[in-house]
Design a protein around this motif. Structure first.
Motif, mmCIF file in Angstrom:
data_model
loop_
_atom_site.group_PDB
_atom_site.id
_atom_site.type_symbol
_atom_site.label_atom_id
_atom_site.label_comp_id
_atom_site.label_asym_id
_atom_site.label_seq_id
_atom_site.Cartn_x
_atom_site.Cartn_y
_atom_site.Cartn_z
ATOM 1 N N GLU A 65 0.839 -1.211 0.000
ATOM 2 C CA GLU A 65 0.000 0.000 0.000
ATOM 3 C C GLU A 65 0.869 1.255 0.000
ATOM 4 O OE1 GLU A 65 -4.381 -0.498 1.868
ATOM 5 O OE2 GLU A 65 -2.787 -0.150 3.322
ATOM 6 N N PHE A 68 2.453 1.874 -3.407
ATOM 7 C CA PHE A 68 1.487 2.419 -4.368
ATOM 8 C C PHE A 68 1.163 3.877 -4.053
ATOM 9 C CE2 PHE A 68 0.159 -2.016 -5.577
ATOM 10 C CZ PHE A 68 0.383 -1.869 -6.935
ATOM 11 N N LYS A 69 1.016 4.209 -2.775
ATOM 12 C CA LYS A 69 0.759 5.602 -2.393
ATOM 13 C C LYS A 69 1.903 6.499 -2.861
ATOM 14 C CE LYS A 69 -1.741 4.527 1.847
ATOM 15 N NZ LYS A 69 -1.713 4.690 3.317
ATOM 16 N N LYS A 70 3.132 6.052 -2.613
ATOM 17 C CA LYS A 70 4.296 6.832 -3.004
ATOM 18 C C LYS A 70 4.347 7.014 -4.522
ATOM 19 C CE LYS A 70 9.310 6.980 -2.550
ATOM 20 N NZ LYS A 70 10.506 6.278 -2.060
ATOM 21 N N ALA A 71 4.081 5.931 -5.259
ATOM 22 C CA ALA A 71 4.124 5.996 -6.719
ATOM 23 C C ALA A 71 3.063 6.932 -7.291
ATOM 24 C CB ALA A 71 3.951 4.592 -7.305
ATOM 25 N N ARG A 72 1.970 7.084 -6.565
ATOM 26 C CA ARG A 72 0.870 7.924 -7.038
ATOM 27 C C ARG A 72 0.847 9.296 -6.376
ATOM 28 N NH1 ARG A 72 -0.183 2.878 -8.020
ATOM 29 N NH2 ARG A 72 -1.541 2.225 -9.697
ATOM 30 N N GLY A 73 1.865 9.577 -5.567
ATOM 31 C CA GLY A 73 1.964 10.888 -4.937
ATOM 32 C C GLY A 73 0.948 11.128 -3.837
ATOM 33 N N LEU A 74 0.456 10.066 -3.217
ATOM 34 C CA LEU A 74 -0.522 10.202 -2.132
ATOM 35 C C LEU A 74 0.198 10.262 -0.791
ATOM 36 C CD1 LEU A 74 -3.062 7.534 -3.421
ATOM 37 C CD2 LEU A 74 -3.326 10.013 -3.512
ATOM 38 N N TYR A 80 -5.772 7.134 3.961
ATOM 39 C CA TYR A 80 -6.202 6.479 2.736
ATOM 40 C C TYR A 80 -5.587 5.085 2.667
ATOM 41 C CZ TYR A 80 -6.458 5.231 -2.183
ATOM 42 O OH TYR A 80 -6.671 4.554 -3.352
ATOM 43 N N TYR A 82 -5.022 1.853 0.044
ATOM 44 C CA TYR A 82 -5.043 1.466 -1.361
ATOM 45 C C TYR A 82 -5.958 0.267 -1.590
ATOM 46 C CZ TYR A 82 -3.379 0.625 -6.074
ATOM 47 O OH TYR A 82 -3.319 0.455 -7.414
#
Length: 136
Positions: A65, A68-74, A80, A82
């Motif tokens: 998770e 994915f957050k890091k890759a999407r800039g979240l 949140y 994922y």
């Protein structure tokens, strides 16, 4: 919590071939409510919350998770998550795990017979989620 169990029962009736529904609080590890139409071994019911916590909060799941957050800039700590839903099939059953939308640290679990139409079961489970969350 009888209101919660009533809403879980209502969901069981609406979801195709559903035989059980449970509501798990990931932050405490507690099973807050359970309704079944068949008899299930007590050991299974007792492990439901722990297994659900492992699925959504296991070390590797949290690592994925966060990647994915890091890759999407979240934001890493914005509350949140994922992974929102998980589906597990066994020889005879279909297990649906849905993270709450209002209470993101809660998961509702539905168990259906394997012969249930997967798409219809998911749709009906998603429809039942807000109603169940409203009583917690």
């Amino acid at each position: 919590m009888s209101d919660l169990e009533g809403h879980l029962q209502k969901a069981i009736v609406s979801i195709p071939e559903c035989v059980a529904a449970g509501y798990v609080d990931l932050s405490t590890g507690m099973l807050l409510g359970i309704r079944t139409v068949d008899s299930h071994p007590q050991e299974v019911l007792e492990l439901l919350s722990a297994a659900t916590s492992d699925l959504f909060q296991g070390t590797n799941v949290v690592t994925i998770e966060n990647l994915f957050k890091k890759a999407r800039g979240l934001p890493a700590d914005g509350g949140y998550h994922y992974f929102q839903e998980m589906i597990i099939t066994s020889d005879n059953l279909l297990h649906l795990f849905l993270r709450g939308k209002t209470h993101t640290d809660h998961v509702v679990v539905f168990v259906c017979r394997r012969s249930a139409n997967l798409g219809m079961a998911i749709m009906k489970a998603r429809t039942a989620l807000p109603d169940i969350e409203s009583v917690v």
